[in-house]
Design a protein around this motif. Structure first.
Motif, PDB file in Angstrom:
ATOM      1  N   SER A 133      43.655  46.751  43.431  1.00  0.00           N
ATOM      2  CA  SER A 133      42.648  45.860  44.481  1.00  0.00           C
ATOM      3  C   SER A 133      41.519  45.308  43.405  1.00  0.00           C
ATOM      4  O   SER A 133      41.149  44.384  44.285  1.00  0.00           O
ATOM      5  N   ILE A 134      41.207  46.063  42.242  1.00  0.00           N
ATOM      6  CA  ILE A 134      39.938  45.387  41.668  1.00  0.00           C
ATOM      7  C   ILE A 134      40.395  44.377  40.879  1.00  0.00           C
ATOM      8  O   ILE A 134      39.458  43.018  41.007  1.00  0.00           O
ATOM      9  N   GLU A 135      41.524  44.578  40.146  1.00  0.00           N
ATOM     10  CA  GLU A 135      42.462  43.055  39.644  1.00  0.00           C
ATOM     11  C   GLU A 135      42.569  42.173  39.837  1.00  0.00           C
ATOM     12  O   GLU A 135      42.421  41.460  40.173  1.00  0.00           O
ATOM     13  N   ARG A 136      43.212  42.721  41.336  1.00  0.00           N
ATOM     14  CA  ARG A 136      43.215  41.787  42.333  1.00  0.00           C
ATOM     15  C   ARG A 136      41.998  40.778  43.155  1.00  0.00           C
ATOM     16  O   ARG A 136      42.196  39.393  43.018  1.00  0.00           O
ATOM     17  N   GLU A 137      40.669  41.164  43.135  1.00  0.00           N
ATOM     18  CA  GLU A 137      39.991  40.616  43.694  1.00  0.00           C
ATOM     19  C   GLU A 137      38.720  40.084  42.497  1.00  0.00           C
ATOM     20  O   GLU A 137      37.613  39.295  43.183  1.00  0.00           O
ATOM     21  N   GLY A 138      39.401  40.794  41.676  1.00  0.00           N
ATOM     22  CA  GLY A 138      38.740  40.014  40.256  1.00  0.00           C
ATOM     23  C   GLY A 138      37.178  41.202  39.816  1.00  0.00           C
ATOM     24  O   GLY A 138      36.259  40.379  39.155  1.00  0.00           O
ATOM     25  N   GLY A 139      37.423  42.016  40.508  1.00  0.00           N
ATOM     26  CA  GLY A 139      36.739  42.728  40.181  1.00  0.00           C
ATOM     27  C   GLY A 139      35.406  43.135  41.369  1.00  0.00           C
ATOM     28  O   GLY A 139      35.742  43.134  42.260  1.00  0.00           O
ATOM     29  N   GLU A 140      34.170  43.640  41.476  1.00  0.00           N
ATOM     30  CA  GLU A 140      33.074  44.046  41.988  1.00  0.00           C
ATOM     31  C   GLU A 140      32.144  42.900  42.034  1.00  0.00           C
ATOM     32  O   GLU A 140      31.646  43.198  40.322  1.00  0.00           O
ATOM     33  N   ILE A 141      31.040  42.937  42.397  1.00  0.00           N
ATOM     34  CA  ILE A 141      30.297  42.257  42.001  1.00  0.00           C
ATOM     35  C   ILE A 141      28.925  42.865  43.671  1.00  0.00           C
ATOM     36  O   ILE A 141      28.463  42.011  44.269  1.00  0.00           O
TER      37      ILE A 141
END
Length: 134
Positions: A82-90
């Motif tokens: 899910s991190i990879e799909r969303e491009g990470g968390e900022i």
């Protein structure tokens, strides 16, 4: 005695959590990886988990006649896909930001966070006031 560990992930689901048996104080010794049957894992939702460890007096004495002197370990991982799909968390606070990301091909690195619970007599009484210097 009661220990409660609360894990809050803001966006990323917690997909694996384990609590192995209590460990000795030596990080390098072989450890029993089987589940600690006294610890209760409580899932509030996919991003919030509580672990409660409340051994009875008998269970504490069985571990050691001098009281528990050990490591209580909680191991968990998040859904990295899910991190990879969303491009990470900022996270952005004031003028600063932090960007969390974890490629699925990267192995998880072990981390050791230590909390010392001191109930000795030296902990009684009024706390020492910190000295603040400008």
């Amino acid at each position: 005695m009661s220990v409660q560990v609360n894990i809050f992930q803001t966006l990323i689901p917690i997909n694996k959590i384990t609590v192995p048996h209590l460990r000795g104080n030596d990080f390098e010794q072989n450890q029993d990886l089987s589940e600690n049957e006294v610890a209760k894992i409580i899932r509030m939702n996919e991003t919030v988990v509580s672990v409660v460890y409340e051994p009875t007096e008998t269970q504490q004495i069985r571990s050691s006649k001098d009281g528990l002197q050990c490591q209580f370990v909680v191991q968990y991982d998040v859904d990295r896909s899910s991190i990879e799909r969303e491009g990470g968390e900022i996270h952005v606070v004031d003028e600063y930001f932090v960007h969390f990301f974890a490629p699925t091909t990267l192995l998880a690195l072990p981390k050791h966070v230590s909390f010392v619970l001191d109930t000795s007599g030296s902990m009684a009484g009024t706390s020492i006031e910190p000295i603040v210097q400008d």
